[in-house]
Structure formats: C-alpha cells, structure tokens
Scaffold this active site. Structure first.
Site, PDB file in Angstrom:
ATOM      1  N   ASN A  10      -5.530  -3.132  -8.291  1.00  0.00           N
ATOM      2  CA  ASN A  10      -5.766  -4.325  -7.466  1.00  0.00           C
ATOM      3  C   ASN A  10      -6.464  -3.844  -6.206  1.00  0.00           C
ATOM      4  O   ASN A  10      -5.847  -3.213  -5.355  1.00  0.00           O
ATOM      5  CB  ASN A  10      -4.431  -4.994  -7.121  1.00  0.00           C
ATOM      6  CG  ASN A  10      -4.601  -6.112  -6.104  1.00  0.00           C
ATOM      7  OD1 ASN A  10      -5.704  -6.627  -5.922  1.00  0.00           O
ATOM      8  ND2 ASN A  10      -3.521  -6.484  -5.438  1.00  0.00           N
ATOM      9  N   TRP A  11      -7.737  -4.137  -6.125  1.00  0.00           N
ATOM     10  CA  TRP A  11      -8.513  -3.618  -4.995  1.00  0.00           C
ATOM     11  C   TRP A  11      -8.344  -4.444  -3.720  1.00  0.00           C
ATOM     12  O   TRP A  11      -8.862  -4.080  -2.673  1.00  0.00           O
ATOM     13  CB  TRP A  11      -9.991  -3.512  -5.391  1.00  0.00           C
ATOM     14  CG  TRP A  11     -10.266  -2.364  -6.324  1.00  0.00           C
ATOM     15  CD1 TRP A  11      -9.341  -1.499  -6.850  1.00  0.00           C
ATOM     16  CD2 TRP A  11     -11.535  -1.944  -6.833  1.00  0.00           C
ATOM     17  NE1 TRP A  11      -9.966  -0.570  -7.649  1.00  0.00           N
ATOM     18  CE2 TRP A  11     -11.312  -0.818  -7.657  1.00  0.00           C
ATOM     19  CE3 TRP A  11     -12.842  -2.412  -6.669  1.00  0.00           C
ATOM     20  CZ2 TRP A  11     -12.346  -0.155  -8.318  1.00  0.00           C
ATOM     21  CZ3 TRP A  11     -13.870  -1.760  -7.328  1.00  0.00           C
ATOM     22  CH2 TRP A  11     -13.620  -0.638  -8.142  1.00  0.00           C
ATOM     23  N   LYS A  12      -7.694  -5.583  -3.821  1.00  0.00           N
ATOM     24  CA  LYS A  12      -7.460  -6.448  -2.647  1.00  0.00           C
ATOM     25  C   LYS A  12      -8.786  -6.758  -1.948  1.00  0.00           C
ATOM     26  O   LYS A  12      -9.798  -6.924  -2.610  1.00  0.00           O
ATOM     27  CB  LYS A  12      -6.452  -5.793  -1.708  1.00  0.00           C
ATOM     28  CG  LYS A  12      -5.227  -5.233  -2.445  1.00  0.00           C
ATOM     29  CD  LYS A  12      -4.105  -4.894  -1.541  1.00  0.00           C
ATOM     30  CE  LYS A  12      -3.029  -4.158  -2.306  1.00  0.00           C
ATOM     31  NZ  LYS A  12      -1.736  -4.232  -1.696  1.00  0.00           N
ATOM     32  N   HIS A  95       0.304 -12.889  -6.619  1.00  0.00           N
ATOM     33  CA  HIS A  95       0.524 -11.659  -5.852  1.00  0.00           C
ATOM     34  C   HIS A  95       1.286 -11.991  -4.566  1.00  0.00           C
ATOM     35  O   HIS A  95       1.063 -13.028  -3.949  1.00  0.00           O
ATOM     36  CB  HIS A  95      -0.820 -10.999  -5.521  1.00  0.00           C
ATOM     37  CG  HIS A  95      -0.647  -9.600  -5.003  1.00  0.00           C
ATOM     38  ND1 HIS A  95      -0.339  -9.344  -3.701  1.00  0.00           N
ATOM     39  CD2 HIS A  95      -0.703  -8.404  -5.628  1.00  0.00           C
ATOM     40  CE1 HIS A  95      -0.211  -8.032  -3.547  1.00  0.00           C
ATOM     41  NE2 HIS A  95      -0.429  -7.439  -4.705  1.00  0.00           N
ATOM     42  N   GLU A  97       0.986 -10.984  -1.647  1.00  0.00           N
ATOM     43  CA  GLU A  97       0.155 -11.219  -0.450  1.00  0.00           C
ATOM     44  C   GLU A  97      -0.376 -12.646  -0.448  1.00  0.00           C
ATOM     45  O   GLU A  97      -0.549 -13.251   0.617  1.00  0.00           O
ATOM     46  CB  GLU A  97      -0.977 -10.177  -0.393  1.00  0.00           C
ATOM     47  CG  GLU A  97      -0.429  -8.803  -0.001  1.00  0.00           C
ATOM     48  CD  GLU A  97      -1.253  -7.625  -0.484  1.00  0.00           C
ATOM     49  OE1 GLU A  97      -2.410  -7.818  -0.914  1.00  0.00           O
ATOM     50  OE2 GLU A  97      -0.726  -6.495  -0.454  1.00  0.00           O
ATOM     51  N   GLU A 167       6.826  -6.581  -8.809  1.00  0.00           N
ATOM     52  CA  GLU A 167       6.324  -5.997  -7.565  1.00  0.00           C
ATOM     53  C   GLU A 167       7.267  -6.334  -6.412  1.00  0.00           C
ATOM     54  O   GLU A 167       7.120  -7.381  -5.757  1.00  0.00           O
ATOM     55  CB  GLU A 167       4.923  -6.550  -7.265  1.00  0.00           C
ATOM     56  CG  GLU A 167       3.882  -6.149  -8.277  1.00  0.00           C
ATOM     57  CD  GLU A 167       2.545  -5.865  -7.607  1.00  0.00           C
ATOM     58  OE1 GLU A 167       1.993  -4.799  -7.864  1.00  0.00           O
ATOM     59  OE2 GLU A 167       2.097  -6.686  -6.800  1.00  0.00           O
ATOM     60  N   GLY A 173       2.298  -1.621  -0.548  1.00  0.00           N
ATOM     61  CA  GLY A 173       1.494  -1.137   0.573  1.00  0.00           C
ATOM     62  C   GLY A 173       2.320  -0.513   1.688  1.00  0.00           C
ATOM     63  O   GLY A 173       1.825  -0.274   2.780  1.00  0.00           O
ATOM     64  N   SER A 213       3.435   0.727  -4.334  1.00  0.00           N
ATOM     65  CA  SER A 213       3.246   2.118  -3.908  1.00  0.00           C
ATOM     66  C   SER A 213       3.362   3.106  -5.063  1.00  0.00           C
ATOM     67  O   SER A 213       3.839   4.219  -4.889  1.00  0.00           O
ATOM     68  CB  SER A 213       4.217   2.475  -2.768  1.00  0.00           C
ATOM     69  OG  SER A 213       3.967   1.646  -1.645  1.00  0.00           O
ATOM     70  N   GLY A 235      -3.310   0.585  -3.392  1.00  0.00           N
ATOM     71  CA  GLY A 235      -3.945   1.676  -2.649  1.00  0.00           C
ATOM     72  C   GLY A 235      -4.487   2.804  -3.524  1.00  0.00           C
ATOM     73  O   GLY A 235      -5.644   3.219  -3.370  1.00  0.00           O
TER      74      GLY A 235
HETATM   75  C1  PEP Z   1      -0.440  -4.284  -5.200  1.00  0.00           C
HETATM   76  O1  PEP Z   1      -1.323  -4.641  -4.429  1.00  0.00           O
HETATM   77  O2  PEP Z   1      -0.165  -4.971  -6.185  1.00  0.00           O
HETATM   78  C2  PEP Z   1       0.256  -3.024  -4.925  1.00  0.00           C
HETATM   79  C3  PEP Z   1       1.236  -2.666  -5.707  1.00  0.00           C
HETATM   80  O3  PEP Z   1      -0.190  -2.315  -3.848  1.00  0.00           O
HETATM   81  P1  PEP Z   1       0.231  -0.805  -3.471  1.00  0.00           P
HETATM   82  O4  PEP Z   1       0.108  -0.001  -4.733  1.00  0.00           O
HETATM   83  O5  PEP Z   1      -0.759  -0.388  -2.437  1.00  0.00           O
HETATM   84  O6  PEP Z   1       1.633  -0.846  -2.986  1.00  0.00           O
END
Ligand code: PEP
Length: 252
Positions: A10-12, A95, A97, A167, A173, A213, A235
């Site tokens: 997931n590049w956000k 998601h 976010e 998640e 993040g 993460s 990330g």
């Molecule tokens: C995500 O954006 O779904 C995610 C798990 O981010 P990160 O790996 O950076 O925690």
C-alpha cells in the site's frame, strides 16, 4: 488445505508516476521469483504508469479506494468502472487511514465493497481495532462488527474475491508490530467469523493477511503463522530491498 500467500503493498500518498514505474522495475525480479501473489496498490494518478510497468510480470496493480456509485456528482472520487477501464484488478477498502481521516464508516466500507465486487474487482478489506479498543478488551467485538457489516450482502461466490487484512490501527505506520501470536489470534478469529457467515469450507479458502509495520525483520515470523496468509505492507513496500525479503519469506 494450504492457502496461497498474498503480499500486497500500500503505497499510500507516495510516488509520482515516474517514481512508481521505477519502483516497480526494482520490485519485479523479487516478485517474479516469489511463490506468493504480489499486489501493489498505488495512488490513482500512478495507475496507468504502474500497469504499464508491471506488464509481463506477476505483479497485480490495485487502487487504494473506490466509490460505490458508477458515476455522478462525487467530486474527487473514482468509480469501479473507471478502474475497470484501466485494467486495475484490486482495490483496498476500509483502510484505517480512510476511517480515521476521511469519515469512512462500516456502512460506506460495505457500499464500496459490494460495488467493487459487482464490477469484478478483488477487494482487500481492512479491519482492525484501535489501541484503546484493545485495552478495553473489545478487539474481537470490533472486528466482528466491522467484518459483518462490510460483508453484508456479499454472496459466497463474491467472497472468493475478498481478501481480508487484519490491520491493528496501533501498528500501522508506528513501527509497533503485533506479535506473531496476536496476529494469528485475530486472524483465526476472522476466519471463524467468516465460517459463521459462509461455512467452514469458505473460511478455509479465505485469504486473511496481517498488516501493521510488517518489515524485513519480522515478516518471516508473522508469515509462518497458520492463519496469516500474507501481508498488507505500507512503509516497507516502498523499499525494494526490504519488500524483496518479505516476498522471499512468503515463499517458504
Ligand atoms: C498499511 O498502510 O496498510 C500498513 C500496514 O502500513 P505500515 O506497513 O507502514 O504499517
């Protein structure tokens, strides 16, 4: 049965189209070597460049969100037919976010999920508790509610195109990862909930990822858990060397 692993990035809100093409070229060799399915979900603006860059590889390209209407007065939104027209196959829905910053609710997650499935997209459906909810001991209640509402109206046939990503919000993040046991415990609960809705056979086939993460150091342990069928990675999916390690860990 042994489920295939699915590793999704997931590049956000990162990368220009040019940067996306370069990153995909760097990720391709490891993706093609991996036995896992590989998906990269990228910003809307990067989709054409990403699809072009991924051609001839086993990388599937996804969007990070989708609206439920086919078209209309929804400024700033993108519909499933628009994604179909580009050749996009996957989309992230729900998601944390989106839930945290953009007013996403369980009801809109359900609307997006059913619309995406109706248009043949594979949905990466995100569920997860906040730290406060975990500390209150209501993790399973939160997950069950998110899941049951998101999947309302989704047929057993359509469920085959749903990948569920656990998640935990507190792990996204933040550099804080759920332990392998915590991840497996909730992933198993998700599978049990799917079984209660669709039966044991459907639940056995459902891909349940962990995200939060996940990185080059912890991926192997997380992915070795019996109910962790892959990862949704933020990330570390922007770092080709780290992502390659995760893809390798998913191949074991
Ligand atoms: C995500 O954006 O779904 C995610 C798990 O981010 P990160 O790996 O950076 O925690």
């Amino acid at each position: 049965m042994s489920r295939k692993k699915v590793i999704a990035g997931n590049w956000k809100m990162n990368t220009t189209p040019e940067e996306a093409a370069k990153l995909i070229a760097e990720i391709k060799p490891a993706a093609d070597k991996s036995t896992a399915d590989v998906v990269l979900c990228v910003p809307y603006i990067d989709l054409p460049a990403a699809l072009e860059a991924a051609k001839g590889s086993k990388i599937g390209i996804g969007a990070e969100n989708v609206h439920w209407a086919e078209n209309g007065a929804y400024t700033g939104e993108i519909s499933a037919p628009m994604l179909n027209a580009l050749g996009v196959k996957y989309v992230i829905v729900g998601h944390s976010e989106r839930r945290q910053y953009f007013g996403e609710t369980d009801i809109t997650v359900n609307k997006r999920t059913t619309a995406a499935l109706a248009h043949g997209l594979t949905v990466l459906l995100c569920v997860g508790e906040t730290l406060e909810q975990r500390e209150q001991g209501i993790t399973f209640d939160v997950i069950a509610i998110q899941l049951k509402i998101a999947l309302s109206g989704v047929s057993a046939e359509a469920l085959k195109n749903v990948i569920i990503a656990y998640e935990p919000v507190w792990a996204i993040g933040t550099g804080k990862t759920a332990t392998a046991e915590q991840a497996n415990e909730v992933n198993k609960f998700i599978r049990d909930t799917v079984a209660s809705l669709y039966g044991a056979a459907a639940a056995e086939e459902t891909i349940v990822q962990y995200g939060g993460s996940m990185n080059a150091k912890n991926a192997a342990e997380l992915l070795a858990q019996p109910d962790v069928d892959g990862g949704l990675i933020g990330g570390a999916s922007l770092k080709p060397a780290d992502f390659a390690v995760i893809l390798e860990a998913a191949s074991k």
